[in-house]
Write a protein that holds these residues in place. Structure first.
Motif, PDB file in Angstrom:
ATOM      1  N   LYS A 103      37.722 -31.358  33.293  1.00  0.00           N
ATOM      2  CA  LYS A 103      37.148 -31.666  31.737  1.00  0.00           C
ATOM      3  C   LYS A 103      38.129 -31.124  30.745  1.00  0.00           C
ATOM      4  N   GLY A 104      39.344 -30.545  31.355  1.00  0.00           N
ATOM      5  CA  GLY A 104      40.223 -29.655  30.433  1.00  0.00           C
ATOM      6  C   GLY A 104      39.788 -28.406  29.966  1.00  0.00           C
ATOM      7  N   CYS A 105      38.810 -27.847  30.597  1.00  0.00           N
ATOM      8  CA  CYS A 105      38.235 -26.399  30.609  1.00  0.00           C
ATOM      9  C   CYS A 105      39.176 -25.356  31.407  1.00  0.00           C
ATOM     10  N   LYS A 106      39.445 -24.178  30.804  1.00  0.00           N
ATOM     11  CA  LYS A 106      39.901 -23.144  31.578  1.00  0.00           C
ATOM     12  C   LYS A 106      38.990 -22.868  32.693  1.00  0.00           C
ATOM     13  N   VAL A 107      39.320 -22.033  33.640  1.00  0.00           N
ATOM     14  CA  VAL A 107      38.548 -21.575  34.773  1.00  0.00           C
ATOM     15  C   VAL A 107      38.060 -19.999  34.184  1.00  0.00           C
ATOM     16  N   THR A 108      36.911 -19.862  34.473  1.00  0.00           N
ATOM     17  CA  THR A 108      36.386 -18.285  33.779  1.00  0.00           C
ATOM     18  C   THR A 108      36.615 -17.372  34.560  1.00  0.00           C
ATOM     19  N   ALA A 109      36.845 -15.985  33.855  1.00  0.00           N
ATOM     20  CA  ALA A 109      37.399 -14.814  34.582  1.00  0.00           C
ATOM     21  C   ALA A 109      36.173 -14.321  35.482  1.00  0.00           C
ATOM     22  N   LEU A 110      35.018 -14.652  35.323  1.00  0.00           N
ATOM     23  CA  LEU A 110      33.848 -14.603  36.386  1.00  0.00           C
ATOM     24  C   LEU A 110      33.826 -15.369  37.542  1.00  0.00           C
TER      25      LEU A 110
END
Length: 167
Positions: free
Chosen positions: A122-129
């Motif tokens: 979806k073009g989003c970054k992977v979360t740090a969590l």
């Protein structure tokens, strides 16, 4: 009761080796209370002391080679974690990490992997969590399987993929 030389999984310490069963000579500590002296396999500079009388609450025997092979063959059938929403992710991740089981860690790995793939598509970054709990679950799972299978931890992922791929 665990014996010296046993491999155990101990809370946030992962896979450990029982080095000794001893008492502690520290002021304020009951001198007659016995403790397991544990050495985390992949953190050799650390030492952990767990009271023998409460060990069953925080420790379990590590899986055997046969149990590890059976577990690996069962991986395709292990479900994802049902996630309620973004606000409760960390609570859910912690609950599964604290179950201290190969199956719970694998459920986390599978669930977070699919979340990461969906976010990336979806073009989003992977979360740090997600990244933090993915790595934790991998470290714990691969560490325990590495000891059971007598293989280096960094080879476990490939071994799993190869084993499942043959089915």
């Amino acid at each position: 009761m665990f014996e010296i030389g046993d491999h155990v999984v101990c809370g946030n310490n992962g896979i450990c080796s029982v080095q000794d069963i001893t008492t502690l000579n520290i002021s304020g500590i009951d001198k007659s209370r016995k403790y397991y002296l544990l050495k985390p396999v992949f953190l050799s500079a650390s030492t952990v002391y767990i009271p023998v009388d409460t060990a069953d609450q925080t420790m379990r025997k590590a899986v055997s080679k046969e149990e590890a092979i059976t577990f690996i063959h069962s991986i395709p059938g292990i479900p994802l974690i049902p996630l309620a929403g973004e606000k409760t992710l960390e609570k859910t991740y912690k609950e599964y990490m604290h179950q201290n089981s190969c199956e719970a860690w694998l459920m986390l790995i599978k669930t977070i992997y699919l979340r990461k793939e969906t976010r990336i598509s979806k073009g989003c970054k992977v979360t740090a969590l997600d990244s933090r709990y993915f790595k934790l679950a991998e470290d714990f799972l691969y560490g325990e399987l590495a000891v059971a299978l007598d293989k280096p931890r960094n080879e476990i992922r490939d071994f799993i993929v190869e084993t499942i791929g043959k089915e």
